[in-house]
Scaffold this motif. Sequence first.
Motif, PDB file in Angstrom:
ATOM      1  N   ILE A  26      40.471  -9.491 -16.638  1.00 18.64           N
ATOM      2  CA  ILE A  26      40.462 -10.873 -17.128  1.00 18.64           C
ATOM      3  C   ILE A  26      39.011 -11.300 -17.270  1.00 18.64           C
ATOM      4  O   ILE A  26      38.275 -11.365 -16.285  1.00 18.64           O
ATOM      5  CB  ILE A  26      41.209 -11.816 -16.168  1.00 18.64           C
ATOM      6  CG1 ILE A  26      42.672 -11.390 -16.029  1.00 18.64           C
ATOM      7  CG2 ILE A  26      41.117 -13.258 -16.671  1.00 18.64           C
ATOM      8  CD1 ILE A  26      43.475 -12.236 -15.051  1.00 18.64           C
ATOM      9  N   SER A  27      38.615 -11.575 -18.492  1.00 19.89           N
ATOM     10  CA  SER A  27      37.223 -11.927 -18.780  1.00 19.89           C
ATOM     11  C   SER A  27      37.152 -13.383 -19.234  1.00 19.89           C
ATOM     12  O   SER A  27      37.759 -13.759 -20.251  1.00 19.89           O
ATOM     13  CB  SER A  27      36.669 -11.004 -19.875  1.00 19.89           C
ATOM     14  OG  SER A  27      35.341 -11.343 -20.201  1.00 19.89           O
ATOM     15  N   ALA A  28      36.448 -14.213 -18.459  1.00 18.50           N
ATOM     16  CA  ALA A  28      36.257 -15.615 -18.827  1.00 18.50           C
ATOM     17  C   ALA A  28      35.111 -15.717 -19.829  1.00 18.50           C
ATOM     18  O   ALA A  28      34.001 -15.245 -19.569  1.00 18.50           O
ATOM     19  CB  ALA A  28      35.956 -16.447 -17.591  1.00 18.50           C
ATOM     20  N   LYS A  29      35.391 -16.299 -20.985  1.00 15.54           N
ATOM     21  CA  LYS A  29      34.415 -16.336 -22.071  1.00 15.54           C
ATOM     22  C   LYS A  29      34.216 -17.753 -22.586  1.00 15.54           C
ATOM     23  O   LYS A  29      35.146 -18.574 -22.586  1.00 15.54           O
ATOM     24  CB  LYS A  29      34.883 -15.445 -23.238  1.00 15.54           C
ATOM     25  CG  LYS A  29      34.874 -13.950 -22.926  1.00 15.54           C
ATOM     26  CD  LYS A  29      35.453 -13.168 -24.097  1.00 15.54           C
ATOM     27  CE  LYS A  29      35.202 -11.682 -23.947  1.00 15.54           C
ATOM     28  NZ  LYS A  29      33.831 -11.308 -24.251  1.00 15.54           N
ATOM     29  N   ASP A  30      32.988 -18.017 -23.057  1.00 14.87           N
ATOM     30  CA  ASP A  30      32.702 -19.301 -23.696  1.00 14.87           C
ATOM     31  C   ASP A  30      33.216 -19.296 -25.135  1.00 14.87           C
ATOM     32  O   ASP A  30      33.316 -18.247 -25.770  1.00 14.87           O
ATOM     33  CB  ASP A  30      31.200 -19.568 -23.706  1.00 14.87           C
ATOM     34  CG  ASP A  30      30.624 -19.777 -22.311  1.00 14.87           C
ATOM     35  OD1 ASP A  30      31.328 -20.357 -21.470  1.00 14.87           O
ATOM     36  OD2 ASP A  30      29.482 -19.336 -22.061  1.00 14.87           O
ATOM     37  N   ILE A  31      33.506 -20.480 -25.627  1.00 15.40           N
ATOM     38  CA  ILE A  31      33.925 -20.635 -27.020  1.00 15.40           C
ATOM     39  C   ILE A  31      32.725 -21.029 -27.863  1.00 15.40           C
ATOM     40  O   ILE A  31      31.995 -21.971 -27.534  1.00 15.40           O
ATOM     41  CB  ILE A  31      35.034 -21.693 -27.146  1.00 15.40           C
ATOM     42  CG1 ILE A  31      36.333 -21.137 -26.543  1.00 15.40           C
ATOM     43  CG2 ILE A  31      35.256 -22.099 -28.593  1.00 15.40           C
ATOM     44  CD1 ILE A  31      37.457 -22.128 -26.504  1.00 15.40           C
TER      45      ILE A  31
END
Length: 312
Positions: free
Chosen positions: A232-237
Amino acid sequence: MAYTSLTPLIEEGVLDEVLEGLGFLHANDHCRRNCTHCPAFGDTTPVQMTPFATLTRLAHDVGEAFRDRGITAQRSIVSWRISDPLDYHVRDGRTTRTTFDVARIWREHLGQGLYLVTNGSEGKRFARTALRDVAAAPEVVSQVKLTVTPCDQGWGSERYLHSIAEDIATLAPLWDLGSTRMEDPSGLRFRINLKSTRDRREEALEFMAQALELAGLRPGAAEKAMADPRRISAKDIYDLGSYVGDSPVVNAISIKGDNGKRFKSTADTRTHHQYGIYPDGGVRVIDMYEFKVYEATGESGAPLRVDLRSAA
């Protein structure tokens, strides 16, 4: 010559160039999901689907051309761009073909698993069936990425939560396999991209925890997934623009330069300019940094096309 659908490219003297730069062989194009972070936001163009027999012949011909001309694919060739691959479903005689069938012909004719990036099945029967089939035969995909984001139109509804949870439950066994996508050899076969703006990160993480619980993961598996960015990779938009101009997402990260143009260089994972073959037979150049598409032309100056009649 076996690959007759590509004859127009041979006649224009550009077949090798297109093969060396090929990044897209579209099963479907355009998207009506209307996720606010996506460049397809505001697109009202009808979704286009390539008939399965046509797509199969094109994949066969491209694969034959690669082999005959001694060219090796330099990247993953995907079946979608600003669209969702799980939306592909067409009638083929008495059979409904889905993304799973697309993945099978990728493996058979192109010699690589299909790379999927999806916002999920949305509870659609054909899409859920495709995911179950992929999970049962994971060799047909190189990597699957499930995007979970507050920008999805269904965010906040019970239906969205339960649909994502079911998709995770279906795909979770792929966490036990390594990626075969050439751009991510150290990754896993399945990854969740949790995309949000920084001010909504906690909200997104709370949703993710709920979805994992509903997915029924074995004890400790949810915690392991949350702690491992390969799972699970938390990414910016980023503001990639859209059909209606700037992204409507509040606090999306701007990538505009001093000239006012968007430019997101990702030289480590993608080539700047790639060729795409579209459902209408057109061949176009895709700027992967500026998120624009241009008509490709041959030596005669005419737009490049493949012959879909011979591919049907």
